[in-house]
Design a protein around this motif. Structure first.
Motif, PDB file in Angstrom:
ATOM      1  N   VAL A   1       9.462  13.043   3.272  1.00  0.00           N
ATOM      2  CA  VAL A   1       8.819  11.971   2.876  1.00  0.00           C
ATOM      3  C   VAL A   1       9.249  10.840   3.620  1.00  0.00           C
ATOM      4  CG1 VAL A   1       8.248  10.122   1.291  1.00  0.00           C
ATOM      5  CG2 VAL A   1       8.323  12.575   0.401  1.00  0.00           C
ATOM      6  N   ASN A   2       8.264   9.987   4.605  1.00  0.00           N
ATOM      7  CA  ASN A   2       8.731   8.987   5.180  1.00  0.00           C
ATOM      8  C   ASN A   2       8.625   7.613   4.167  1.00  0.00           C
ATOM      9  OD1 ASN A   2       8.711  10.544   7.400  1.00  0.00           O
ATOM     10  ND2 ASN A   2       7.119   9.541   8.571  1.00  0.00           N
ATOM     11  N   TYR A   3       9.511   6.718   4.483  1.00  0.00           N
ATOM     12  CA  TYR A   3       9.822   5.694   3.663  1.00  0.00           C
ATOM     13  C   TYR A   3      10.268   4.518   4.346  1.00  0.00           C
ATOM     14  CZ  TYR A   3      14.632   6.901   3.021  1.00  0.00           C
ATOM     15  OH  TYR A   3      15.991   7.104   3.367  1.00  0.00           O
ATOM     16  N   ARG A   4       9.738   3.220   3.876  1.00  0.00           N
ATOM     17  CA  ARG A   4      10.068   2.077   4.774  1.00  0.00           C
ATOM     18  C   ARG A   4      11.552   1.805   4.785  1.00  0.00           C
ATOM     19  NH1 ARG A   4       5.655  -2.039   2.283  1.00  0.00           N
ATOM     20  NH2 ARG A   4       5.697  -0.334   0.683  1.00  0.00           N
ATOM     21  N   LEU A   5      12.099   1.027   5.989  1.00  0.00           N
ATOM     22  CA  LEU A   5      13.591   1.016   6.261  1.00  0.00           C
ATOM     23  C   LEU A   5      13.659  -0.357   6.633  1.00  0.00           C
ATOM     24  CD1 LEU A   5      13.518   4.076   8.451  1.00  0.00           C
ATOM     25  CD2 LEU A   5      14.843   4.012   6.239  1.00  0.00           C
TER      26      LEU A   5
ATOM     27  N   LEU B   1       3.723   5.750   6.288  1.00  0.00           N
ATOM     28  CA  LEU B   1       3.762   6.289   5.179  1.00  0.00           C
ATOM     29  C   LEU B   1       3.094   7.657   5.085  1.00  0.00           C
ATOM     30  CD1 LEU B   1       3.441   3.304   2.804  1.00  0.00           C
ATOM     31  CD2 LEU B   1       5.466   4.116   4.055  1.00  0.00           C
ATOM     32  N   PHE B   2       3.539   8.678   5.601  1.00  0.00           N
ATOM     33  CA  PHE B   2       3.221   9.956   5.616  1.00  0.00           C
ATOM     34  C   PHE B   2       4.370  10.957   5.029  1.00  0.00           C
ATOM     35  CE2 PHE B   2       1.317   7.657   9.156  1.00  0.00           C
ATOM     36  CZ  PHE B   2       0.006   7.739   9.053  1.00  0.00           C
ATOM     37  N   LEU B   3       3.650  12.308   4.652  1.00  0.00           N
ATOM     38  CA  LEU B   3       4.693  13.344   4.064  1.00  0.00           C
ATOM     39  C   LEU B   3       4.232  14.538   4.971  1.00  0.00           C
ATOM     40  CD1 LEU B   3       2.838  15.009   2.019  1.00  0.00           C
ATOM     41  CD2 LEU B   3       3.558  13.212   0.416  1.00  0.00           C
ATOM     42  N   ASN B   4       5.084  15.374   4.919  1.00  0.00           N
ATOM     43  CA  ASN B   4       4.963  16.725   5.387  1.00  0.00           C
ATOM     44  C   ASN B   4       5.266  17.796   4.568  1.00  0.00           C
ATOM     45  OD1 ASN B   4       5.094  15.234   8.300  1.00  0.00           O
ATOM     46  ND2 ASN B   4       7.330  14.921   7.653  1.00  0.00           N
ATOM     47  N   ILE B   5       4.554  18.899   4.609  1.00  0.00           N
ATOM     48  CA  ILE B   5       4.569  20.019   3.438  1.00  0.00           C
ATOM     49  C   ILE B   5       4.847  21.538   4.368  1.00  0.00           C
ATOM     50  CG2 ILE B   5       3.376  21.190   1.441  1.00  0.00           C
ATOM     51  CD1 ILE B   5       1.897  18.514   1.043  1.00  0.00           C
ATOM     52  N   TRP B   6       5.647  22.199   3.692  1.00  0.00           N
ATOM     53  CA  TRP B   6       5.786  23.666   4.103  1.00  0.00           C
ATOM     54  C   TRP B   6       5.485  24.396   3.078  1.00  0.00           C
ATOM     55  CZ3 TRP B   6       8.693  19.564   6.190  1.00  0.00           C
ATOM     56  CH2 TRP B   6       8.630  19.531   7.405  1.00  0.00           C
ATOM     57  N   ALA B   7       4.679  25.268   3.197  1.00  0.00           N
ATOM     58  CA  ALA B   7       4.280  26.133   1.922  1.00  0.00           C
ATOM     59  C   ALA B   7       4.189  27.650   2.323  1.00  0.00           C
ATOM     60  CB  ALA B   7       2.868  25.929   1.531  1.00  0.00           C
ATOM     61  N   PRO B   8       4.781  28.612   1.552  1.00  0.00           N
ATOM     62  CA  PRO B   8       4.607  29.842   1.773  1.00  0.00           C
ATOM     63  C   PRO B   8       3.385  30.211   1.748  1.00  0.00           C
ATOM     64  CG  PRO B   8       6.089  29.583  -0.324  1.00  0.00           C
ATOM     65  CD  PRO B   8       5.420  28.272   0.097  1.00  0.00           C
ATOM     66  N   GLN B   9       2.957  31.141   2.947  1.00  0.00           N
ATOM     67  CA  GLN B   9       1.363  31.582   3.144  1.00  0.00           C
ATOM     68  C   GLN B   9       1.031  32.454   2.020  1.00  0.00           C
ATOM     69  OE1 GLN B   9       0.972  34.982   5.651  1.00  0.00           O
ATOM     70  NE2 GLN B   9      -1.145  34.580   6.218  1.00  0.00           N
TER      71      GLN B   9
ATOM     72  N   GLN C   1       8.722   6.709  -4.768  1.00  0.00           N
ATOM     73  CA  GLN C   1       8.025   6.914  -5.899  1.00  0.00           C
ATOM     74  C   GLN C   1       6.618   7.326  -5.782  1.00  0.00           C
ATOM     75  OE1 GLN C   1       7.291   3.646  -9.007  1.00  0.00           O
ATOM     76  NE2 GLN C   1       8.967   4.639  -9.685  1.00  0.00           N
ATOM     77  N   ALA C   2       5.755   6.669  -4.820  1.00  0.00           N
ATOM     78  CA  ALA C   2       4.064   6.892  -4.556  1.00  0.00           C
ATOM     79  C   ALA C   2       4.162   8.339  -4.019  1.00  0.00           C
ATOM     80  CB  ALA C   2       3.785   5.885  -3.588  1.00  0.00           C
ATOM     81  N   ALA C   3       5.294   8.667  -3.039  1.00  0.00           N
ATOM     82  CA  ALA C   3       4.836  10.134  -2.451  1.00  0.00           C
ATOM     83  C   ALA C   3       5.160  11.135  -3.648  1.00  0.00           C
ATOM     84  CB  ALA C   3       6.033  10.222  -1.116  1.00  0.00           C
ATOM     85  N   LEU C   4       6.158  10.659  -4.480  1.00  0.00           N
ATOM     86  CA  LEU C   4       6.476  11.810  -5.659  1.00  0.00           C
ATOM     87  C   LEU C   4       5.383  11.725  -6.473  1.00  0.00           C
ATOM     88  CD1 LEU C   4       8.615  13.422  -7.175  1.00  0.00           C
ATOM     89  CD2 LEU C   4       9.336  11.542  -8.382  1.00  0.00           C
ATOM     90  N   ILE C   5       4.683  10.931  -6.927  1.00  0.00           N
ATOM     91  CA  ILE C   5       3.514  10.982  -7.634  1.00  0.00           C
ATOM     92  C   ILE C   5       2.214  11.396  -7.011  1.00  0.00           C
ATOM     93  CG2 ILE C   5       1.759   9.459  -8.944  1.00  0.00           C
ATOM     94  CD1 ILE C   5       3.771   7.382  -9.297  1.00  0.00           C
ATOM     95  N   TRP C   6       2.168  11.307  -5.906  1.00  0.00           N
ATOM     96  CA  TRP C   6       1.102  12.066  -4.953  1.00  0.00           C
ATOM     97  C   TRP C   6       1.479  13.608  -4.948  1.00  0.00           C
ATOM     98  CZ3 TRP C   6       0.793  15.683  -1.130  1.00  0.00           C
ATOM     99  CH2 TRP C   6      -0.313  15.694  -0.529  1.00  0.00           C
TER     100      TRP C   6
END
Length: 527
Positions: free
Chosen positions: A160-164, A109-117, A193-198
């Protein structure tokens, strides 16, 4: 002496500039969030910072298997977010799923973010993307979902990763008796949903605007996005939604009774002893559980009306206005299914067409033949392709945007993606040359185009026309994420869905009428 002085001044200026640049990079590379400090990775060619493998929930292992996700715990020191974490438990599915994950695990249960510098006072809009893969495969590390290009266009992007499979969607009476809401299943959707709230709680630290979050996905990801708009805890954090081929409307959701019955059968098939308890299932190692469930034919399980994430049928939730009334951009591809799925090895003739329809619709095959009509071989191929596309995923996508428009007040936009993707390189296709259908865009073909990721996916023989379509399609999506409206300069005006028109996305885009398509969908859904 003057020349020496000038050299010292120049060196000092270069050093000062480098130090200032290094300081600025350090500022954007290190982020303080609720769980602790995170160090990102700077991508200089795009002026983007990536943060990979951030845990958004606790590991769903041991007794946490088949439980709703719990918030991630805090860490000491700095989390070096320079690599993708584990993908969730799954079997190989399609060759064009190119993962960059650091292995596979139930702890996923991990997520990845790409943000403008470059940070500005005004926060950036946010895109949260859920991968496809039939709820049995997929990962946020896939090349086609890479968020760097979208971030370079001013959109903070999250995958977002989620269980399958059995880990993410198994319901069972014992699990329902454990829960406070007397239901089970939907753990993968609860992960999302947990990732969205995070994201809503933490994204401001990365430069994102928590009040401008658009959720999106393709196939199972699109079904997921539509489902999130119907779940009470997700609704406050959704400000726009994009659905690429699929929705929770229709056959992609089961009743709790159906899902629990399936869970009981799964437990009997997987457990070889007399103990058929959830405890016995939880005691199985993750790889063994996956193997046994697959061998028993329980690879794919569907979302459930569980009483927690979904409290009623999707249609009822729309009718009672218990949904996120936000701008919607949704659509389908022109070849979601194929005529071969209907005809099989049989010759494409009128007689064989009616025989095939009779097998699917014994009591209504003539009505279907009237809705999906054809005389010539090519017309019959097209009619069969349309039918199989609609049965698979197109009808449910239309039902979603139609319900959101009928019962809501926000603007919505519908598309038909019709650009044919080039051939896969032979090295990715078992050394064989891939034959390409000339009848339309296959399922999932649009992903790299709309996310600007042709360059990150080396599988296909991309040509100049592909990049032109990508530039145009991505701009529509960028405009929508930023404003809730896909229209902008140098783009063919895209009418709203309530005009009964859609945008056909291809090298030369055009607008077409939806009335005949809607007649088809309405006729099909009534049978």
């Amino acid at each position: 002496m003057r020349q020496v002085a000038r050299i010292f001044i120049m060196l000092a200026a270069v050093c000062l500039s480098a130090c200032e640049q290094s300081h600025n990079e350090v500022e954007v590379n290190f982020i303080e969030i609720n769980q602790g400090r995170v160090k990102g990775h700077f991508i200089p060619q795009l002026e983007v910072v990536s943060f990979k493998g951030i845990p958004y929930a606790q590991a769903p292992v041991g007794d946490r298997r088949w439980q709703a996700p719990l918030p991630a715990t805090k860490w000491r020191g700095v989390l070096n977010a320079d690599d993708f974490a584990h993908k969730c438990m799954q079997n190989p599915l399609f060759s064009d799923m190119q993962f960059r994950a650091s292995g596979m695990s139930e702890d996923c249960l991990f997520l990845n973010i790409w943000a403008p510098q470059e940070r500005t006072e005004q926060k950036f809009p946010v895109l949260v993307y859920f991968y496809g893969g039939g709820f049995i495969a997929g990962d946020g590390s896939e090349n086609r979902y890479d968020g760097a290009d979208m971030a370079s266009n001013g959109i903070l992007t999250v995958t977002v990763n989620y269980r399958l499979g059995v880990f993410g969607f198994m319901a069972h009476p014992q699990l329902s008796s454990e829960s406070a809401y007397a239901g089970s299943g939907n753990y993968g959707l609860l992960d999302q949903q947990a990732a969205l709230i995070w994201v809503a709680q933490n994204i401001a630290a990365f430069g994102g605007d928590p009040k401008r979050i658009t959720i999106a996905g393709e196939s199972a990801g699109s079904i997921s996005a539509s489902a999130q708009t119907l779940s009470a805890k997700s609704i406050p954090h959704i400000h726009g939604v994009i659905g690429e081929s699929g929705s929770i409307m229709g056959r992609f959701v089961s009743s709790l009774a159906q899902s629990e019955s399936q869970g009981l059968a799964l437990a009997e098939a997987v457990l070889e002893g007399e103990d058929l308890s959830i405890a016995a299932l939880r005691a199985l190692p993750a790889d063994e559980l996956l193997k046994r469930a697959t061998q028993a034919g329980y690879q794919q399980l569907l979302p459930t009306i569980d009483g927690k994430f979904l409290t009623d049928t999707p249609q009822k939730l729309f009718e009672t206005k218990k949904f996120a009334d936000v701008p919607v951009l949704a659509g389908v591809n022109s070849q979601e299914g194929s005529y071969q799925q209907l005809f099989g090895e049989e010759e494409v003739t009128q007689e064989n067409y009616l025989l095939a329809l009779q097998k699917l619709y014994p009591d209504n095959f003539r009505k279907i033949a009237a809705l999906y009509s054809g005389e010539s071989t090519e017309e019959l191929k097209r009619a069969a392709q349309d039918l199989m596309s609609d049965r698979f995923i197109s009808e449910s996508t239309w039902k979603w945007i139609n319900a959101a428009t009928t019962y809501g007040s926000a603007d919505s936009y519908y598309y038909l993606y019709d650009h044919i993707r080039p051939a896969m390189k032979s090295i990715y296709n078992r050394g064989q040359r891939q034959e390409i259908s000339d009848m339309g865009a296959v399922h999932s073909a649009e992903i790299e185009y709309v996310l600007g990721n042709l360059d990150t996916n080396p599988i296909y023989e991309w040509e100049k026309e592909d990049f032109e379509v990508s530039t145009m399609a991505q701009q529509y999506f960028i405009n929508f994420i930023k404003s809730g409206n896909p229209n902008g300069e140098h783009l063919l005006p895209w009418p709203k869905f309530n005009t009964q028109q859609q945008l056909v996305i291809k090298l030369e885009p055009f607008i077409t009428d939806l009335k005949k398509v809607e007649e088809r969908y309405l006729g099909l859904s009534g049978l």
